[in-house]
Scaffold this active site. Structure first.
Site, PDB file in Angstrom:
ATOM      1  N   ASP A  69     -41.922  47.590-105.985  1.00 15.34           N
ATOM      2  CA  ASP A  69     -42.316  46.674-107.062  1.00 15.34           C
ATOM      3  C   ASP A  69     -43.056  45.504-106.417  1.00 15.34           C
ATOM      4  OD1 ASP A  69     -41.556  47.626-109.558  1.00 15.34           O
ATOM      5  OD2 ASP A  69     -39.502  46.965-109.338  1.00 15.34           O
ATOM      6  N   ARG A 139     -44.915  37.868-115.876  1.00 13.24           N
ATOM      7  CA  ARG A 139     -45.269  39.180-115.313  1.00 13.24           C
ATOM      8  C   ARG A 139     -46.456  39.781-116.067  1.00 13.24           C
ATOM      9  NH1 ARG A 139     -39.825  42.435-115.784  1.00 13.24           N
ATOM     10  NH2 ARG A 139     -40.949  43.987-114.531  1.00 13.24           N
ATOM     11  N   LYS A 169     -47.504  49.480-116.169  1.00 10.49           N
ATOM     12  CA  LYS A 169     -46.190  49.596-116.799  1.00 10.49           C
ATOM     13  C   LYS A 169     -46.054  48.500-117.863  1.00 10.49           C
ATOM     14  CE  LYS A 169     -43.975  46.964-113.065  1.00 10.49           C
ATOM     15  NZ  LYS A 169     -43.046  47.031-111.931  1.00 10.49           N
ATOM     16  N   HIS A 170     -45.131  48.593-118.788  1.00  9.58           N
ATOM     17  CA  HIS A 170     -44.064  49.567-119.022  1.00  9.58           C
ATOM     18  C   HIS A 170     -44.404  50.265-120.328  1.00  9.58           C
ATOM     19  CE1 HIS A 170     -42.410  46.136-116.742  1.00  9.58           C
ATOM     20  NE2 HIS A 170     -41.613  47.020-116.145  1.00  9.58           N
ATOM     21  N   HIS A 182     -32.685  45.510-118.984  1.00  9.63           N
ATOM     22  CA  HIS A 182     -31.705  45.620-117.909  1.00  9.63           C
ATOM     23  C   HIS A 182     -30.281  45.490-118.464  1.00  9.63           C
ATOM     24  CE1 HIS A 182     -35.340  44.533-115.643  1.00  9.63           C
ATOM     25  NE2 HIS A 182     -34.777  45.154-114.633  1.00  9.63           N
ATOM     26  N   ASP A 253     -38.759  53.824-115.534  1.00  2.82           N
ATOM     27  CA  ASP A 253     -38.198  52.598-114.979  1.00  2.82           C
ATOM     28  C   ASP A 253     -36.814  52.970-114.436  1.00  2.82           C
ATOM     29  OD1 ASP A 253     -37.867  49.940-114.301  1.00  2.82           O
ATOM     30  OD2 ASP A 253     -38.346  49.163-116.293  1.00  2.82           O
TER      31      ASP A 253
END
Length: 496
Positions: A69, A139, A169-170, A182, A253
């Site tokens: 990453d 991000r 991504k994502h 997460h 992921d």
């Protein structure tokens, strides 16, 4: 037949591991056909060590894919091995110079290449359309599909110029959520037309630019399926493969994220993701036993719940990527020139007062995240290094404790306000628009302050709207070390 199936099943896995050297079971897995390895902060001590680690893995099998990453901003898994950390995508989007974005990506990717890493799990091409988004923030290049598309393409081009692989991504998009995947399963209830116009546009653009890999999101898109994209055949095979025409590698992921494992085991999720169309099932920082995962995949084929041809296709796509990577020419880096240019432009784009040499710095920042750690302790560390005599405190997350003060919450803020009395004050906020305690703390700290106070927005620049009129505000659109050092020098100029 069994050996062939075992090798294909292993080839559809990407796993992480503990330590700065490769454990024996990982070496055996690589020799046995493991598709890819992903590195994290826990695997990095310095540049020499990382290069030795990747070389030792490739000694087991030269066509192994090694990924990391590397999105830019506050978090850098390569911090001990890289003096020129990548700018946050949001800084690059705010500056809106695609040539600078391309150069930044090329420089970062060339650093990876020099360390033996050949898959950059970036860029994030999520359109950060929801300021309350708890996970994407800086991000993302920005809040519009056009901006994210342009810079996503430039980033992919820069990575390719360095000779390694890029991974947008994502998919299909993580920008319009209010839940961190997460921790739980997010849901997007936009129509197919809205998803096509906003979320999918950057993926279409980066796929057209030659994206090698696309990473799935653990997000339910209700207009398409009631399963998260990572486990959805409708999204991975139907939308990404058949409708968008992506022919490269699809990686999930990290399957250990709670969006997935709240409802099933990592092993079952790995099988389900490959069945849906993923080519690499990822276990990044959780417990990853390549032998057990391979056996579970083989069992699924044996009992008829997973097609052997789907497993073979997944492994073949990963091997094809590895073969392509071996033919690419790796380019040297630019020795940090892009991030220094970013820092210069960020400072030049705003008017910052000269506070003098010893401000007090209150860094209001988000809590530590289970998937990564920042590569510096906070802004007081940076200001103290740039302007000796500066000091301050870092207050993180909902359960913020002031170290040494023995107090929480309002007490910690009051302690900081008292410590700053009679001194210039820098208050840093990070994504305060989604963080009630941080907004309350900002209000308290600004009481009875004069012109010797600056509020520095280190997260999304939308935080500027929270700062009262007349209070000097600066933005960094991310917490990149080089940018923050430049800001600290600007604010402390004229000090003794």
């Amino acid at each position: 037949m069994s050996d062939h199936l075992d090798r294909d099943a292993a080839g559809a896995l990407i796993v992480g591991f503990d330590g700065t050297t490769a454990p024996d079971d990982l070496r055996r897995a690589v020799a046995g056909g493991l598709g890819a390895v992903i590195l994290f902060t826990r695997n990095v001590a310095d540049a020499e060590q990382v290069a030795a680690l990747t070389a030792s893995l490739r000694a087991e099998r030269p066509d192994l894919v090694i990924a990391i990453d590397h999105e830019g901003g506050e978090f850098s898994h390569l911090a001990p091995a890289n003096p020129w950390p990548l700018a946050s995508p949001r800084i690059l989007g705010d500056l809106d110079d695609v040539d600078l974005t391309r150069a930044s990506a090329r420089d970062a990717a060339a650093t990876l290449a020099s360390l033996g890493i050949d898959l950059m799990l970036a860029p994030s091409v999520d359109v950060n359309s929801n300021p309350a988004n708890p996970i994407i923030s800086t991000r993302s290049f920005g809040a519009t599909a056009d901006l994210v598309s342009r810079h996503g393409v430039a980033f992919v081009e820069g990575v390719h110029e360095a000779g390694i692989a890029a991974c947008p991504k994502h998919f299909p998009g993580h920008g319009d959520v209010s839940v961190d995947s997460h921790l739980d399963l997010p849901r997007v209830d936009r129509s197919i037309e809205q998803v096509t116009e906003v979320e999918l546009a950057p993926f279409k653009a980066t796929i057209a630019a030659g994206a090698d890999v696309v990473m799935s999101a653990h997000v339910v898109f209700s207009a398409y399926d009631d399963q998260p994209a990572t486990l959805s055949r409708r999204l991975l095979t139907g939308l990404l493969r058949e409708e968008l025409g992506f022919t490269g590698v699809i990686t999930t992921d990290a399957l250990e994220m709670q969006a997935i494992t709240k409802n099933q085991s990592i092993e079952d999720a790995a099988v389900a993701s490959v069945r849906a169309g993923a080519d690499l099932a990822m276990i990044a920082i959780g417990t990853a036993d390549p032998r057990a995962l391979t056996a579970r995949m083989v069992d699924a084929v044996t009992n008829g719940s997973l097609d052997a041809e789907r497993v073979a296709d997944a492994a073949a796509r990963v091997r094809a990527l590895a073969a392509t990577l071996q033919t690419r020419t790796r380019q040297p880096g630019l020795d940090g020139a892009p991030i220094r240019e970013v820092a210069t432009r960020v400072v030049a784009s705003q008017t910052l007062p000269a506070l003098g040499g010893a401000p007090y710095v209150v860094d209001l920042t988000q809590g530590l995240h289970p998937a990564w750690n920042p590569y510096f302790s906070g802004l007081p560390e940076i200001f103290g290094r740039i302007a000796p005599g500066s000091d301050g405190v870092v207050l993180r997350g909902e359960h913020r404790m002031l170290e040494g003060a023995g107090t929480q919450s309002e007490g910690a803020i009051a302690f900081a306000a008292e410590a700053a009395a009679g001194r210039p004050l820098v208050i840093a906020v990070q994504d305060a628009v989604r963080t009630p305690w941080m907004r309350e703390a900002l209000t308290t700290l600004l009481q009875n302050r004069g012109e010797d106070t600056v509020v520095l927005c280190t997260g999304i620049p939308e935080d500027r709207a929270l700062v009262p009129e007349g209070v000097t505000t600066g933005t960094t659109s991310g917490r990149n070390l080089i940018v923050l050092e430049a800001i600290a020098r600007a604010l402390t100029r004229g000090g003794s």
